[in-house]
Design a protein around this motif. Structure first.
Motif, short mmCIF file in Angstrom:
data_model
loop_
_atom_site.label_atom_id
_atom_site.label_comp_id
_atom_site.label_asym_id
_atom_site.label_seq_id
_atom_site.Cartn_x
_atom_site.Cartn_y
_atom_site.Cartn_z
N SER A 192 5.94 -50.26 48.54
CA SER A 192 6.67 -50.60 49.77
C SER A 192 7.44 -51.90 49.63
N ASP A 193 8.24 -52.18 50.62
CA ASP A 193 8.92 -53.47 50.79
C ASP A 193 9.75 -53.90 49.59
N GLN A 194 10.63 -53.01 49.20
CA GLN A 194 11.56 -53.35 48.11
C GLN A 194 12.72 -54.21 48.64
N HIS A 195 13.12 -53.97 49.88
CA HIS A 195 14.22 -54.73 50.50
C HIS A 195 15.48 -54.76 49.64
N PHE A 196 15.82 -53.61 49.08
CA PHE A 196 17.01 -53.55 48.24
C PHE A 196 18.26 -53.86 49.06
N GLY A 227 8.12 -47.93 53.30
CA GLY A 227 9.05 -48.62 54.18
C GLY A 227 9.69 -49.88 53.66
N ASP A 228 10.78 -50.28 54.32
CA ASP A 228 11.62 -51.40 53.90
C ASP A 228 12.09 -51.22 52.46
N LEU A 229 12.41 -49.98 52.11
CA LEU A 229 13.02 -49.73 50.79
C LEU A 229 14.38 -50.43 50.76
N ASN A 273 10.38 -51.74 59.31
CA ASN A 273 11.17 -52.35 60.37
C ASN A 273 12.59 -52.65 59.93
N HIS A 274 12.85 -52.66 58.62
CA HIS A 274 14.20 -52.90 58.15
C HIS A 274 15.01 -51.62 57.97
N ASP A 275 14.33 -50.50 57.85
CA ASP A 275 15.08 -49.23 57.73
C ASP A 275 14.65 -48.23 58.79
N GLY A 302 0.90 -45.94 56.51
CA GLY A 302 2.10 -46.27 57.29
C GLY A 302 2.72 -47.56 56.80
N HIS A 303 3.79 -47.97 57.46
CA HIS A 303 4.41 -49.24 57.08
C HIS A 303 3.55 -50.40 57.56
N GLY A 304 3.13 -50.34 58.81
CA GLY A 304 2.23 -51.37 59.31
C GLY A 304 2.83 -52.34 60.31
N LYS A 341 13.05 -63.71 58.96
CA LYS A 341 12.06 -64.42 58.14
C LYS A 341 11.58 -63.75 56.84
N LEU A 342 11.35 -62.45 56.87
CA LEU A 342 10.63 -61.85 55.76
C LEU A 342 11.29 -61.94 54.39
N ILE A 343 12.62 -61.92 54.37
CA ILE A 343 13.26 -61.94 53.07
C ILE A 343 13.63 -63.36 52.66
N GLY A 389 2.13 -51.56 54.13
CA GLY A 389 2.99 -52.56 53.50
C GLY A 389 3.21 -53.65 54.54
N HIS A 390 4.46 -54.05 54.69
CA HIS A 390 4.90 -54.95 55.75
C HIS A 390 4.48 -56.41 55.59
N ARG A 391 3.31 -56.68 55.04
CA ARG A 391 2.84 -58.06 54.94
C ARG A 391 3.39 -58.80 53.72
N HIS A 392 3.93 -58.04 52.77
CA HIS A 392 4.47 -58.65 51.55
C HIS A 392 3.41 -59.45 50.80
N LEU A 393 2.19 -59.01 50.90
CA LEU A 393 1.08 -59.73 50.30
C LEU A 393 0.06 -58.69 49.81
#
Ligand code: MN
Length: 250
Positions: free
Chosen positions: A11-15, A48-50, A88-90, A122-124, A170-172, A207-211
């Motif tokens: 998760s959370d690639q944020h491409f 999520g947040d691909l 939440n980003h996609d 889920g994404h979370g 904030k997240l990115i 995902g979602h927490r980036h941790l």
């Protein structure tokens, strides 16, 4: 599941963020990972947040990500099941993945059972107590009128505006917010524990927490957070017995 098969999670690639140029090496790394897991993957969960920003107009999707999309198509066409959960980003993803790639898209956590182990996946985002500001924002973003309004902005303007807001978000922008809050304060730990009051789950995967995290939330229940593909390059793998979070090194 055969003993030599694996279920993968990422998760959370944020491409696309912070710029397409800076995103590109991460996309290449992800494609290399997809290529490796192709050997033994039976299912791939994308949580999520691909994309750092995604919007589907009636006849148009955003430019970019072509190698990632092509590799996903290749995996899917080779018979690997892929599930996509919007982040939440996609969250504005519609039916493009379903129609183009034959990948079902979920907007809410779903339950799955593999080898008698029950998973909640889920994404979370927006789960558990707190996060009120985000929950309010999500209401605005998922409101059909705001979506309609955005759709009628010219894409060159709309996508630019959305990318600006997304990167500012904030997240990115840095790891300032990505600090472990302690088991008693992590929203998804609290959420998982609450879910366990009414039903047994072996694994909560978000995902979602980036941790990256693996936290015991009950006698036989574990909460797993997949980390991200910005700084950690971590993924989850289930071998039929246990679920582990591993760093992809390449
Ligand atoms: Mn994210």
């Amino acid at each position: 599941m055969n003993t030599n098969q694996r279920i993968y999670f990422a998760s959370d690639q944020h491409f696309g963020a912070p710029t397409p140029e800076l995103s590109f090496p991460r996309e290449q790394k992800f494609v290399a990972w997809l290529d490796e897991i192709k050997q033994d993957a039976t299912i791939l969960f994308l949580l999520g947040d691909l994309f750092d920003f995604w919007f589907e107009y009636k006849t148009v999707v955003p430019k970019g990500f072509i190698r990632v999309l092509g590799k996903l198509a290749e995996l899917r066409d080779s018979g690997i099941t892929i599930y996509f959960f919007t982040g939440n980003h996609d969250l504005w993803m519609s039916d493009y993945f379903e129609k183009e790639l034959n990948i079902p898209v979920f907007h809410k956590p779903q339950q799955f059972t593999f080898n008698n182990k029950v998973f909640l996946i889920g994404h979370g985002d927006g789960l558990g107590p707190g996060d009120k500001g985000y929950k309010r924002m999500k209401k605005v973003f998922t409101n059909p009128f705001s979506k309609w309004l955005f759709r009628w902005l010219h894409p060159d303007l709309g996508v630019k505006l959305a990318q600006y807001l997304s990167v500012k978000n904030k997240l990115i922008s840095g790891d300032a917010d990505v600090k472990f809050l302690g088991e008693e304060n992590e929203w998804l730990v609290l959420y998982s524990k609450r879910k366990l009051e009414t039903k047994h789950y072996d694994y909560f995967v978000f995902g979602h927490r980036h941790l990256p995290m693996t936290i015991k939330v009950g006698e036989n229940s574990t909460y797993v957070n997949l980390g991200d593909w910005i700084g950690y390059f971590t993924y989850g793998v289930f071998d039929g017995e246990k679920l582990e979070v591993i760093e992809y090194k390449k």
